[in-house]
Scaffold this active site. Structure first.
Site, PDB file in Angstrom:
ATOM      1  N   ARG A   1      25.309  -0.158 -26.101  1.00  0.00           N
ATOM      2  CA  ARG A   1      24.396   0.977 -25.921  1.00  0.00           C
ATOM      3  C   ARG A   1      24.540   1.433 -24.477  1.00  0.00           C
ATOM      4  O   ARG A   1      23.981   0.830 -23.565  1.00  0.00           O
ATOM      5  CB  ARG A   1      22.978   0.506 -26.221  1.00  0.00           C
TER       6      ARG A   1
ATOM      7  N   HIS B   1      17.480   2.398 -24.340  1.00  0.00           N
ATOM      8  CA  HIS B   1      17.053   2.136 -25.725  1.00  0.00           C
ATOM      9  C   HIS B   1      16.481   3.417 -26.323  1.00  0.00           C
ATOM     10  O   HIS B   1      16.851   3.832 -27.417  1.00  0.00           O
ATOM     11  CB  HIS B   1      16.011   1.019 -25.747  1.00  0.00           C
TER      12      HIS B   1
ATOM     13  N   TYR C   1      17.154  -3.889 -15.969  1.00  0.00           N
ATOM     14  CA  TYR C   1      17.607  -5.155 -16.568  1.00  0.00           C
ATOM     15  C   TYR C   1      19.116  -5.273 -16.767  1.00  0.00           C
ATOM     16  O   TYR C   1      19.578  -6.297 -17.219  1.00  0.00           O
ATOM     17  CB  TYR C   1      16.881  -5.399 -17.907  1.00  0.00           C
TER      18      TYR C   1
END
Lengths: 326, 396
Positions: free
Chosen positions: B277, B281, B290
């Site tokens: 990805r 998200h 992160y």
């Protein structure tokens, strides 16, 4: 024609009729095939209709409900058996987040005619998780219908109507009544619509209302009350969602008093909803506050304490006395 | 013992994933690829270009929708940047009679099946929860946001195909199968595991298509599994394959093979597509909190569109194809923008409509109450729960 059947046999006959009437009806659940279900409600049905109509599933409640949703998309009408009340929670997400909302999420392009049969309630002396009354969770969820028969006759007809319903139906079976016999009128004209509240005993002083196994307790209480000079009118709620308020209002306008009884814990319960609605709609007819008689707001206790936990006729009559004291 | 916050990398596989197209855009000849290469070699140029074209259009759609979200026109956007090859290849592998159950990121799969992209924009603009009829959208079912829940719906549907005898007849143009999408996070859900149990038990005609994009929002796949995810399926007795999910040719060929097997009555199949990805998200996420830039660079160098473009150029695709596609992508995005902005709020009736299929007194009462209230007849005596008629004697 009338047959005298236990509720378990009446349900079996009703499911048999549903399977005969529509070949898209499927039964699925744990141990329902060769064994006929732990309560034998589906006994003989796999033998007579085949493994493709009566499916023994893996032991997974979310799997049963979730795959029933997919089968409904394919045009089937699955009837799922959850083995015991307290084991429905692994399937709770599929019932409330998926099944209940699916028609709405599809804007009506698909119906989800899934029935979920749940043996529920106490009085059988069983171990933990086998005697609960979780119906309020489902009555609170939009998109579900929630019904519960109190007699063999209703069990036979209501399960068939539930299967014909185009909406998901939670069908709560009072398991302490499974072995009680009752007359079943096999003439379809005798079937009362599953959403109707029924008056099962006429009376004049206090209306008492309940569903499932509690109806028998209320009738017992009415007998005792009659011997003591009070006339109780007994209503069988039958449908916990939606609730048919007409007959309740009619009765309360006559008696001016209402006691609602249930095995389930009283906090935020079906009985609470009935009490609130009757207070809203029949305030000027009431001679006393609507009183609730419920299971306690504790976990279901060890079976040797269940008689203390579950409302019996005496607890109902205590509430009747309090109501009459106003 | 405190939970480790820096897990060592999990095994990514006992072998190389199936890869037909290298990151440089060259066909890969290997023991693993030989089985599938004839399928690719038999495809006409137009088909290969369509693989590329759909990926390019999706990426442009992603940009447009991301902009619309930032401009306040969408409540949320769910990007698929980086995952186009896994989605486009598998989507093209499904036959018209197959049923496709998406999660919520498979926009281009829906488009390929015939869903109007604006239907997806409507979900993210707060117009609908889905609301399409899968029979009118190439059997592309509505999105499910409950992680993994759709895997069981797909399995039940595939059970129904099996009960109908609509697979395994030997007629590949009539036999049906189910293709269900989910992600690495979903593999931790009970539903996905129960779906595999039911699928294996009833030998359903279906393909589980896992897009392992390595991140479940902020949680890396190592926290979901200490074993390569495709190996999980083997534990359920489901034949399983790991592919390079950024290779549209592998996604197409392996999914086609798996769906063929499922349609033929050979039972379920599982595919793990290793992808990434590249974006957030959703538009509400901030992956800089992160993820490391090195990881992004690693996957950026394995971009699905770049490698397919190199492949097509190597085969002599004309410059006019790429020029025309660039124009088409702009027009496609402009059309989505225009029609998204033109989407009207749902009719008020949508609030109540189809909460139930059969008549329902409580909903009917509340609908009627709202109508009266809206019409200006609401008064202080009317209960605000919306349901109840006036109490006995009130207002008399």
């Amino acid at each position: 024609m009338t047959e005298n059947l236990t509720m378990a046999k009446a349900l079996n006959a009703g499911l048999r009729a549903a399977l005969e009437q529509d070949d898209r009806v499927l039964l699925m659940g744990e141990d329902i095939g060769r064994l006929g279900g732990v309560f034998r409600v589906t006994e003989g049905l796999q033998r007579d209709f085949g493994e493709h109509r009566v499916l023994d599933t893996p032991l997974a409640e979310a799997g049963i409900v979730g795959s029933a949703i997919g089968l409904a998309m394919r045009g089937y009408r699955p009837v799922c058996e959850i083995q015991f009340d307290g084991f429905i929670y692994p399937g709770f997400d599929q019932i409330t987040s998926s099944l209940a909302k699916m028609t709405y999420r599809h804007d009506g392009s698909q119906a989800f005619p899934v029935v979920i049969r749940v043996p529920y309630g106490g009085h059988i002396g069983a171990v933990e998780h086998h005697q609960e009354s979780p119906e309020a969770y489902f009555a609170h969820t939009a998109g579900l219908r929630v019904i519960s028969p109190a007699t063999s006759h209703d069990a036979y007809w209501m399960i068939q109507e539930a299967v014909r319903s185009n909406d998901p139906v939670m069908f709560f079976e009072p398991k302490s009544r499974y072995w009680q016999r009752g007359d079943v009128d096999l003439d379809a004209a005798s079937a009362e619509p599953m959403h109707r509240t029924l008056r099962v005993r006429a009376g004049t002083d206090v209306t008492v209302l309940g569903h499932g196994a509690m109806v028998a307790t209320l009738l017992q209480a009415a007998e005792v009350a009659a011997s003591e000079g009070s006339s109780l009118e007994v209503l069988d709620l039958r449908s916990l969602s939606p609730i048919d308020y007409g007959p309740i209002l009619d009765s309360v306008r006559k008696t001016g008093r209402l006691v609602v009884a249930q095995e389930a814990p009283g906090n935020v319960s079906v009985g609470s909803e009935v009490a609130a609605t009757i207070a809203e709609r029949a305030f000027y007819s009431l001679e006393a506050p609507v009183l609730r008689v419920s299971g306690f707001d504790t976990p279901f206790p060890p079976a040797r304490l269940e008689d203390l936990y579950l409302p019996d006729a005496d607890r109902v009559l205590e509430a009747v006395d309090r109501s009459l004291a106003y | 013992m405190p939970l480790s916050t820096a897990l060592p990398p999990a095994e990514t596989g006992t072998a190389e994933p199936v890869r037909l197209l290298s990151p440089e855009g060259q066909l890969v000849h290997s023991a693993l690829s030989e089985e599938y290469l004839p399928v690719i070699e038999a495809l006409p140029d137009e088909r290969l270009e369509d693989f590329h074209r759909q990926m390019v259009l999706m990426r442009r759609w992603d940009i447009e929708a991301g902009n619309l979200q930032r401009q306040g026109q969408l409540a949320l956007w769910i990007p698929s940047h980086g995952q186009e090859a896994a989605q486009v290849g598998s989507a093209f592998a499904a036959k018209p009679q197959d049923h496709v159950f998406p999660a919520y990121r498979e926009h281009v799969v829906g488009k390929i099946r015939g869903l109007d992209p604006v239907r997806i924009m409507a979900i993210l603009r707060g117009i609908d929860h889905g609301g399409w009829d899968p029979r009118e959208t190439g059997n592309f079912h509505i999105y499910v946001l409950v992680i993994g829940a759709q895997s069981l719906h797909a399995t039940g549907y595939a059970m129904g195909i099996g009960l109908d005898g609509a697979s395994g007849t030997g007629d590949p143009d009539r036999d049906e199968a189910v293709l269900v999408y989910f992600g690495d996070g979903a593999t931790s859900q009970g539903d996905v595991n129960e779906a595999m149990i039911f699928a294996a038990s009833y030998q359903t005609p279906q393909v589980f298509f896992l897009q392992n994009n390595h991140w479940a929002i902020s949680v890396p796949v190592e926290r979901q599994s200490r074993t390569p995810l495709y190996l999980r399926a083997a534990g359920f007795g489901i034949p399983t394959t790991q592919i390079d999910g950024n290779d549209v040719l592998a996604s197409y060929a392996v999914t086609q093979s798996a769906l063929d097997a499922a349609r033929s009555g050979a039972g379920p199949r599982f595919i793990e597509a290793l992808t990434y990805r590249m974006g957030a998200h959703t538009s509400s996420d901030d992956p800089t909190k992160y993820r490391e830039n090195e990881e992004l660079a690693y996957w950026g160098a394995r971009d699905p569109i770049t490698r397919m473009e190199a492949f097509l150029r190597g085969r002599g695709a004309s410059e006019s194809y790429f020029r025309a596609l660039a124009v088409e992508a702009e027009e496609f995005a402009a059309d989505i923008r225009t029609r998204t902005l033109a989407l009207q709020p749902p009719p008020r009736e949508r609030l109540f409509r189809h909460a139930y299929t059969d008549a329902h007194p409580l909903v009917d009462e509340q609908r009627a109450w709202l109508e009266r209230y809206e019409a200006g007849y609401g008064d202080a005596a009317a209960p605000d729960t919306g349901a109840a008629p006036a109490e006995d004697g009130a207002g008399a």
